[in-house]
Scaffold this active site. Structure first.
Site, PDB file in Angstrom:
ATOM      1  N   GLY A  47       0.872  -1.270  -0.104  1.00  0.00           N
ATOM      2  CA  GLY A  47      -0.186   0.013  -0.048  1.00  0.00           C
ATOM      3  C   GLY A  47       1.010   1.213   0.021  1.00  0.00           C
ATOM      4  N   ALA A  48       1.904   1.205  -0.767  1.00  0.00           N
ATOM      5  CA  ALA A  48       2.778   2.232  -0.829  1.00  0.00           C
ATOM      6  C   ALA A  48       2.731   3.623  -1.788  1.00  0.00           C
ATOM      7  CB  ALA A  48       4.538   1.616  -1.128  1.00  0.00           C
ATOM      8  N   ASN A  49       1.473   3.540  -2.345  1.00  0.00           N
ATOM      9  CA  ASN A  49       1.391   4.647  -3.224  1.00  0.00           C
ATOM     10  C   ASN A  49       0.758   5.777  -2.695  1.00  0.00           C
ATOM     11  OD1 ASN A  49      -0.820   2.316  -3.844  1.00  0.00           O
ATOM     12  ND2 ASN A  49      -1.953   4.284  -4.417  1.00  0.00           N
ATOM     13  N   GLY A  51      -0.875   7.601   1.399  1.00  0.00           N
ATOM     14  CA  GLY A  51      -0.971   7.922   2.842  1.00  0.00           C
ATOM     15  C   GLY A  51       0.147   7.268   3.455  1.00  0.00           C
ATOM     16  N   ILE A  52      -0.131   6.611   4.848  1.00  0.00           N
ATOM     17  CA  ILE A  52       1.190   6.022   5.540  1.00  0.00           C
ATOM     18  C   ILE A  52       2.191   5.692   4.707  1.00  0.00           C
ATOM     19  CG2 ILE A  52       1.853   4.923   7.548  1.00  0.00           C
ATOM     20  CD1 ILE A  52      -0.901   5.416   8.818  1.00  0.00           C
ATOM     21  N   GLY A  53       1.615   4.538   3.956  1.00  0.00           N
ATOM     22  CA  GLY A  53       2.618   3.584   3.032  1.00  0.00           C
ATOM     23  C   GLY A  53       3.407   4.437   2.315  1.00  0.00           C
ATOM     24  N   SER A 177      -4.604  -1.247  14.338  1.00  0.00           N
ATOM     25  CA  SER A 177      -5.306   0.049  14.314  1.00  0.00           C
ATOM     26  C   SER A 177      -5.925   0.146  15.999  1.00  0.00           C
ATOM     27  CB  SER A 177      -6.636   0.164  13.689  1.00  0.00           C
ATOM     28  OG  SER A 177      -7.673   0.925  13.811  1.00  0.00           O
ATOM     29  N   TYR A 203     -13.550  -4.554   9.839  1.00  0.00           N
ATOM     30  CA  TYR A 203     -12.272  -3.931  10.065  1.00  0.00           C
ATOM     31  C   TYR A 203     -11.573  -4.252  11.416  1.00  0.00           C
ATOM     32  CZ  TYR A 203      -8.936  -0.236  10.095  1.00  0.00           C
ATOM     33  OH  TYR A 203      -7.759   0.515  10.087  1.00  0.00           O
TER      34      TYR A 203
END
Ligand SMILES: *[C@@H]1O[C@H](CO)[C@@H](O)[C@H](O)[C@H]1NC(C)=O
Length: 322
Positions: A47-49, A51-53, A177, A203
Protein backbone atom coordinates in the site's frame (compact mmCIF):
# COMPACT_ATOMS: atom_id res chain seq x y z
CA UNK A 1 -19.56 38.45 29.95
CA UNK A 2 -21.45 37.10 26.95
CA UNK A 3 -19.62 35.00 24.42
CA UNK A 4 -20.23 36.29 20.93
CA UNK A 5 -19.59 34.17 17.83
CA UNK A 6 -16.23 35.89 17.38
CA UNK A 7 -14.84 34.87 20.75
CA UNK A 8 -16.18 31.33 20.39
CA UNK A 9 -14.43 31.06 17.04
CA UNK A 10 -11.24 32.46 18.51
CA UNK A 11 -11.42 29.96 21.42
CA UNK A 12 -11.90 27.08 18.97
CA UNK A 13 -8.97 28.22 16.84
CA UNK A 14 -6.72 28.57 19.89
CA UNK A 15 -7.78 25.14 21.15
CA UNK A 16 -7.02 23.59 17.76
CA UNK A 17 -3.62 25.25 17.76
CA UNK A 18 -2.90 23.96 21.26
CA UNK A 19 -3.92 20.42 20.29
CA UNK A 20 -1.68 20.48 17.21
CA UNK A 21 1.22 21.81 19.24
CA UNK A 22 0.79 19.22 22.00
CA UNK A 23 0.66 16.45 19.43
CA UNK A 24 3.99 17.52 17.98
CA UNK A 25 5.63 18.44 21.26
CA UNK A 26 4.98 15.27 23.19
CA UNK A 27 5.61 12.66 20.58
CA UNK A 28 8.05 10.43 22.45
CA UNK A 29 10.17 9.42 19.51
CA UNK A 30 11.97 11.81 17.26
CA UNK A 31 12.45 10.60 13.72
CA UNK A 32 15.05 13.27 13.02
CA UNK A 33 17.23 11.96 15.83
CA UNK A 34 17.19 8.39 14.53
CA UNK A 35 20.45 7.66 12.75
CA UNK A 36 19.56 4.26 11.26
CA UNK A 37 21.04 3.97 7.79
CA UNK A 38 19.53 1.47 5.36
CA UNK A 39 22.14 1.44 2.61
CA UNK A 40 22.38 -2.08 1.25
CA UNK A 41 19.09 -3.08 2.87
CA UNK A 42 15.93 -4.16 1.10
CA UNK A 43 12.49 -3.09 2.32
CA UNK A 44 9.03 -4.04 1.09
CA UNK A 45 6.06 -1.76 1.82
CA UNK A 46 2.51 -2.70 0.86
CA UNK A 47 0.00 0.00 0.00
CA UNK A 48 2.94 2.25 -0.76
CA UNK A 49 1.31 4.63 -3.19
CA UNK A 50 -0.56 6.82 -0.70
CA UNK A 51 -1.03 7.82 2.92
CA UNK A 52 1.15 6.22 5.57
CA UNK A 53 2.65 3.67 3.18
CA UNK A 54 3.94 6.36 0.84
CA UNK A 55 5.53 8.40 3.62
CA UNK A 56 7.09 5.32 5.20
CA UNK A 57 8.51 4.33 1.80
CA UNK A 58 9.86 7.83 1.28
CA UNK A 59 11.64 7.87 4.63
CA UNK A 60 13.16 4.42 3.97
CA UNK A 61 14.27 5.58 0.53
CA UNK A 62 15.87 8.71 2.04
CA UNK A 63 17.84 6.40 4.33
CA UNK A 64 19.25 4.54 1.34
CA UNK A 65 17.15 1.37 1.28
CA UNK A 66 16.14 -0.44 -1.86
CA UNK A 67 12.39 -0.05 -1.43
CA UNK A 68 9.88 -2.27 -3.18
CA UNK A 69 6.62 -0.36 -3.44
CA UNK A 70 3.95 -3.04 -3.48
CA UNK A 71 0.84 -1.44 -4.95
CA UNK A 72 -2.45 -2.59 -6.41
CA UNK A 73 -2.68 0.19 -8.94
CA UNK A 74 0.36 0.42 -11.20
CA UNK A 75 -0.66 3.89 -12.32
CA UNK A 76 -0.78 5.29 -8.77
CA UNK A 77 2.29 3.27 -7.85
CA UNK A 78 4.30 4.70 -10.74
CA UNK A 79 3.34 8.22 -9.72
CA UNK A 80 4.36 7.62 -6.08
CA UNK A 81 7.63 6.03 -7.18
CA UNK A 82 8.51 9.08 -9.31
CA UNK A 83 7.72 11.44 -6.42
CA UNK A 84 9.70 9.41 -3.88
CA UNK A 85 12.61 9.12 -6.29
CA UNK A 86 12.67 12.89 -6.74
CA UNK A 87 12.61 13.56 -2.98
CA UNK A 88 15.09 10.86 -1.97
CA UNK A 89 17.48 10.80 -4.93
CA UNK A 90 17.34 7.04 -4.56
CA UNK A 91 17.41 5.15 -7.86
CA UNK A 92 17.03 1.69 -6.33
CA UNK A 93 13.27 1.83 -5.93
CA UNK A 94 11.13 -0.82 -7.52
CA UNK A 95 7.41 -1.01 -8.21
CA UNK A 96 5.64 -4.31 -7.57
CA UNK A 97 2.06 -5.22 -8.38
CA UNK A 98 -0.03 -6.95 -5.74
CA UNK A 99 -3.68 -7.07 -4.75
CA UNK A 100 -3.66 -8.15 -1.09
CA UNK A 101 -7.25 -9.41 -1.35
CA UNK A 102 -6.18 -12.07 -3.87
CA UNK A 103 -4.16 -15.13 -2.88
CA UNK A 104 -3.18 -15.69 -6.52
CA UNK A 105 -1.92 -12.13 -6.84
CA UNK A 106 0.13 -12.45 -3.63
CA UNK A 107 1.69 -15.71 -4.86
CA UNK A 108 2.77 -14.25 -8.17
CA UNK A 109 4.06 -11.07 -6.51
CA UNK A 110 6.10 -13.11 -4.00
CA UNK A 111 7.53 -15.29 -6.77
CA UNK A 112 8.54 -12.22 -8.79
CA UNK A 113 10.02 -10.56 -5.74
CA UNK A 114 12.03 -13.56 -4.54
CA UNK A 115 13.66 -13.88 -7.96
CA UNK A 116 14.87 -10.30 -7.67
CA UNK A 117 15.62 -10.09 -3.94
CA UNK A 118 17.15 -13.06 -2.12
CA UNK A 119 17.23 -11.06 1.13
CA UNK A 120 14.55 -8.85 2.65
CA UNK A 121 15.44 -6.83 5.74
CA UNK A 122 12.12 -5.12 6.35
CA UNK A 123 8.52 -5.94 5.47
CA UNK A 124 5.87 -3.36 6.30
CA UNK A 125 2.39 -4.83 6.01
CA UNK A 126 0.63 -1.51 5.67
CA UNK A 127 -2.09 -1.98 3.04
CA UNK A 128 -5.59 -2.16 4.42
CA UNK A 129 -9.20 -1.38 3.60
CA UNK A 130 -12.10 -0.14 5.67
CA UNK A 131 -15.79 0.58 5.22
CA UNK A 132 -16.69 -2.44 3.07
CA UNK A 133 -19.95 -4.14 4.12
CA UNK A 134 -19.29 -7.39 6.07
CA UNK A 135 -19.52 -10.65 4.12
CA UNK A 136 -18.52 -9.11 0.79
CA UNK A 137 -16.65 -11.96 -0.87
CA UNK A 138 -13.69 -12.04 -3.26
CA UNK A 139 -13.76 -14.29 -6.35
CA UNK A 140 -11.66 -16.73 -4.26
CA UNK A 141 -14.42 -16.93 -1.66
CA UNK A 142 -12.83 -14.85 1.11
CA UNK A 143 -14.35 -11.88 2.90
CA UNK A 144 -12.60 -8.98 1.15
CA UNK A 145 -11.86 -7.02 4.34
CA UNK A 146 -10.40 -10.02 6.17
CA UNK A 147 -8.55 -11.06 3.01
CA UNK A 148 -6.90 -7.68 2.53
CA UNK A 149 -6.18 -6.81 6.15
CA UNK A 150 -5.27 -10.21 7.54
CA UNK A 151 -5.09 -13.22 5.18
CA UNK A 152 -3.05 -11.25 2.62
CA UNK A 153 -0.37 -10.18 5.11
CA UNK A 154 -0.40 -13.71 6.59
CA UNK A 155 0.31 -15.31 3.22
CA UNK A 156 2.75 -12.67 1.99
CA UNK A 157 4.81 -12.75 5.19
CA UNK A 158 4.97 -16.54 5.13
CA UNK A 159 6.00 -16.62 1.47
CA UNK A 160 8.77 -14.10 2.20
CA UNK A 161 9.92 -15.87 5.38
CA UNK A 162 12.95 -17.46 3.71
CA UNK A 163 14.20 -14.11 2.38
CA UNK A 164 13.64 -12.48 5.77
CA UNK A 165 15.61 -15.24 7.52
CA UNK A 166 18.44 -15.00 4.98
CA UNK A 167 18.82 -11.30 5.79
CA UNK A 168 20.30 -12.24 9.17
CA UNK A 169 18.42 -9.57 11.06
CA UNK A 170 15.05 -8.56 9.69
CA UNK A 171 11.86 -6.91 10.87
CA UNK A 172 8.22 -7.39 10.02
CA UNK A 173 5.96 -4.47 10.92
CA UNK A 174 2.21 -5.00 10.89
CA UNK A 175 0.08 -1.87 10.77
CA UNK A 176 -2.96 -2.50 12.97
CA UNK A 177 -5.43 0.01 14.39
CA UNK A 178 -6.73 1.30 17.71
CA UNK A 179 -10.04 -0.13 16.46
CA UNK A 180 -8.70 -3.60 17.37
CA UNK A 181 -10.26 -3.15 20.82
CA UNK A 182 -13.75 -3.35 19.27
CA UNK A 183 -12.97 -6.60 17.48
CA UNK A 184 -13.18 -10.26 18.37
CA UNK A 185 -11.60 -13.33 16.82
CA UNK A 186 -13.67 -15.81 14.86
CA UNK A 187 -11.71 -17.68 12.20
CA UNK A 188 -14.94 -18.36 10.27
CA UNK A 189 -15.04 -14.66 9.43
CA UNK A 190 -12.31 -15.28 6.86
CA UNK A 191 -14.76 -16.92 4.49
CA UNK A 192 -17.67 -14.61 5.25
CA UNK A 193 -19.26 -17.08 7.68
CA UNK A 194 -18.74 -16.58 11.40
CA UNK A 195 -20.45 -14.40 13.97
CA UNK A 196 -22.35 -11.17 13.41
CA UNK A 197 -20.53 -7.97 12.54
CA UNK A 198 -21.85 -4.44 12.92
CA UNK A 199 -20.90 -1.73 10.43
CA UNK A 200 -17.13 -1.75 9.93
CA UNK A 201 -16.60 -4.22 12.78
CA UNK A 202 -15.13 -6.47 10.08
CA UNK A 203 -12.30 -3.94 9.98
CA UNK A 204 -11.87 -4.06 13.78
CA UNK A 205 -11.85 -7.88 13.80
CA UNK A 206 -9.40 -8.12 10.89
CA UNK A 207 -6.96 -5.83 12.71
CA UNK A 208 -7.28 -7.91 15.87
CA UNK A 209 -6.48 -11.00 13.80
CA UNK A 210 -3.41 -9.25 12.43
CA UNK A 211 -2.22 -8.63 16.00
CA UNK A 212 -2.93 -12.24 16.99
CA UNK A 213 -0.90 -13.34 13.95
CA UNK A 214 1.94 -11.05 15.04
CA UNK A 215 2.20 -12.91 18.34
CA UNK A 216 2.08 -16.38 16.80
CA UNK A 217 4.63 -15.51 14.11
CA UNK A 218 6.97 -14.06 16.74
CA UNK A 219 6.82 -17.34 18.69
CA UNK A 220 7.63 -19.29 15.53
CA UNK A 221 10.49 -16.97 14.55
CA UNK A 222 12.17 -17.00 17.94
CA UNK A 223 15.93 -17.31 17.50
CA UNK A 224 15.93 -16.64 13.75
CA UNK A 225 16.90 -12.97 13.90
CA UNK A 226 13.55 -11.99 12.40
CA UNK A 227 11.33 -9.91 14.68
CA UNK A 228 7.68 -9.05 14.17
CA UNK A 229 5.63 -6.38 15.90
CA UNK A 230 2.39 -4.53 15.30
CA UNK A 231 1.47 -0.90 15.82
CA UNK A 232 -1.51 1.43 15.75
CA UNK A 233 -0.75 4.59 13.80
CA UNK A 234 -3.51 6.56 15.58
CA UNK A 235 -6.53 8.11 13.91
CA UNK A 236 -5.07 9.24 10.65
CA UNK A 237 -6.86 11.14 7.93
CA UNK A 238 -6.02 9.15 4.79
CA UNK A 239 -7.97 7.78 1.88
CA UNK A 240 -8.68 4.60 3.87
CA UNK A 241 -11.87 6.56 4.63
CA UNK A 242 -12.84 6.50 0.96
CA UNK A 243 -15.29 3.61 1.26
CA UNK A 244 -17.23 5.16 4.14
CA UNK A 245 -20.64 6.67 3.39
CA UNK A 246 -20.72 10.45 2.91
CA UNK A 247 -22.04 11.44 6.39
CA UNK A 248 -19.09 9.63 7.97
CA UNK A 249 -16.68 11.18 5.50
CA UNK A 250 -18.13 14.60 6.24
CA UNK A 251 -17.67 14.15 10.00
CA UNK A 252 -14.08 12.97 9.49
CA UNK A 253 -13.45 15.89 7.15
CA UNK A 254 -14.82 18.39 9.69
CA UNK A 255 -12.65 16.90 12.40
CA UNK A 256 -9.66 16.27 10.17
CA UNK A 257 -7.76 19.04 11.92
CA UNK A 258 -7.83 17.02 15.13
CA UNK A 259 -6.81 13.81 13.37
CA UNK A 260 -3.22 13.00 12.57
CA UNK A 261 -2.02 13.70 9.08
CA UNK A 262 -0.32 10.80 7.29
CA UNK A 263 3.10 12.20 8.19
CA UNK A 264 2.32 11.88 11.92
CA UNK A 265 0.70 8.49 11.32
CA UNK A 266 3.87 7.23 9.66
CA UNK A 267 6.03 8.00 12.72
CA UNK A 268 5.01 5.02 14.90
CA UNK A 269 5.37 2.72 11.87
CA UNK A 270 8.86 4.10 11.24
CA UNK A 271 9.66 3.71 14.93
CA UNK A 272 9.04 -0.04 14.67
CA UNK A 273 10.96 -0.18 11.40
CA UNK A 274 14.03 1.85 12.37
CA UNK A 275 14.56 2.35 16.11
CA UNK A 276 17.74 0.63 17.26
CA UNK A 277 16.33 0.15 20.75
CA UNK A 278 13.87 -2.37 19.26
CA UNK A 279 16.59 -4.79 18.11
CA UNK A 280 15.46 -8.20 19.30
CA UNK A 281 12.04 -6.98 20.49
CA UNK A 282 9.37 -9.24 19.03
CA UNK A 283 5.69 -10.16 19.36
CA UNK A 284 4.71 -6.81 20.85
CA UNK A 285 1.89 -4.39 20.13
CA UNK A 286 2.72 -0.68 20.18
CA UNK A 287 0.41 2.27 20.74
CA UNK A 288 0.52 5.28 18.46
CA UNK A 289 2.80 6.96 20.97
CA UNK A 290 5.39 4.20 20.45
CA UNK A 291 4.81 2.45 23.77
CA UNK A 292 4.37 -1.32 24.21
CA UNK A 293 0.77 -1.95 25.18
CA UNK A 294 -1.61 -4.89 25.46
CA UNK A 295 -4.05 -5.53 22.63
CA UNK A 296 -7.62 -6.71 23.30
CA UNK A 297 -7.86 -10.00 25.23
CA UNK A 298 -8.48 -12.37 22.28
CA UNK A 299 -5.18 -11.32 20.68
CA UNK A 300 -3.32 -12.18 23.90
CA UNK A 301 -4.44 -15.82 23.79
CA UNK A 302 -1.75 -18.10 22.28
CA UNK A 303 -4.17 -20.99 21.81
CA UNK A 304 -6.55 -18.81 19.83
CA UNK A 305 -3.59 -17.51 17.81
CA UNK A 306 -2.51 -21.05 16.96
CA UNK A 307 -6.02 -22.00 15.97
CA UNK A 308 -6.31 -18.92 13.71
CA UNK A 309 -2.89 -19.74 12.26
CA UNK A 310 -3.97 -23.30 11.48
CA UNK A 311 -7.17 -22.14 9.81
CA UNK A 312 -5.21 -19.61 7.76
CA UNK A 313 -2.69 -22.24 6.64
CA UNK A 314 -5.55 -24.39 5.38
CA UNK A 315 -7.28 -21.51 3.67
CA UNK A 316 -4.15 -20.36 1.84
CA UNK A 317 -2.89 -23.90 1.08
CA UNK A 318 0.36 -22.88 2.69
CA UNK A 319 1.02 -26.49 3.74
CA UNK A 320 0.58 -27.82 0.21
CA UNK A 321 3.22 -25.61 -1.34
CA UNK A 322 6.48 -26.62 -2.92
C1 LIG B 1 -2.45 -26.42 14.99
O1 LIG B 1 -1.81 -27.36 14.15
C2 LIG B 1 -0.70 -28.03 14.78
C3 LIG B 1 0.01 -28.83 13.72
O2 LIG B 1 -0.86 -29.47 12.85
C4 LIG B 1 -1.25 -28.85 15.93
O3 LIG B 1 -0.20 -29.53 16.57
C5 LIG B 1 -1.93 -27.92 16.92
O4 LIG B 1 -2.52 -28.66 17.97
C6 LIG B 1 -3.00 -27.09 16.24
N1 LIG B 1 -3.47 -26.10 17.21
C7 LIG B 1 -4.74 -25.76 17.35
C8 LIG B 1 -5.06 -24.83 18.46
O5 LIG B 1 -5.63 -26.14 16.61
Amino acid sequence: MVWGPGSVLLAVVLLCGLCAWLRQRFHPWNLQHCSTDLTGKTAVVTGANSGIGKLVSQELACRGARVILACRSQEHGQQALAEIQAVSNNDRLLLGEVDLSSLASIRSFAQWLLQKEPKIHLLVNNAGISGIPPKTLTPEGLDVTFATNYVGPFLLTNLLQGALRRAGAARVVNVASYRQKYGYIDEKHLTGAGGPLSFNQNYDCSKLQLISFTGELARRLQGTGVTVNSVEPGIVYTNIMRHLSWPYRLVFWLFSFFLKDPRQGAVPVLYLSLAQELDGVSGKYFSSSCVITLPAKPAQDPHMAQSLWNASVQLTNLDKMD
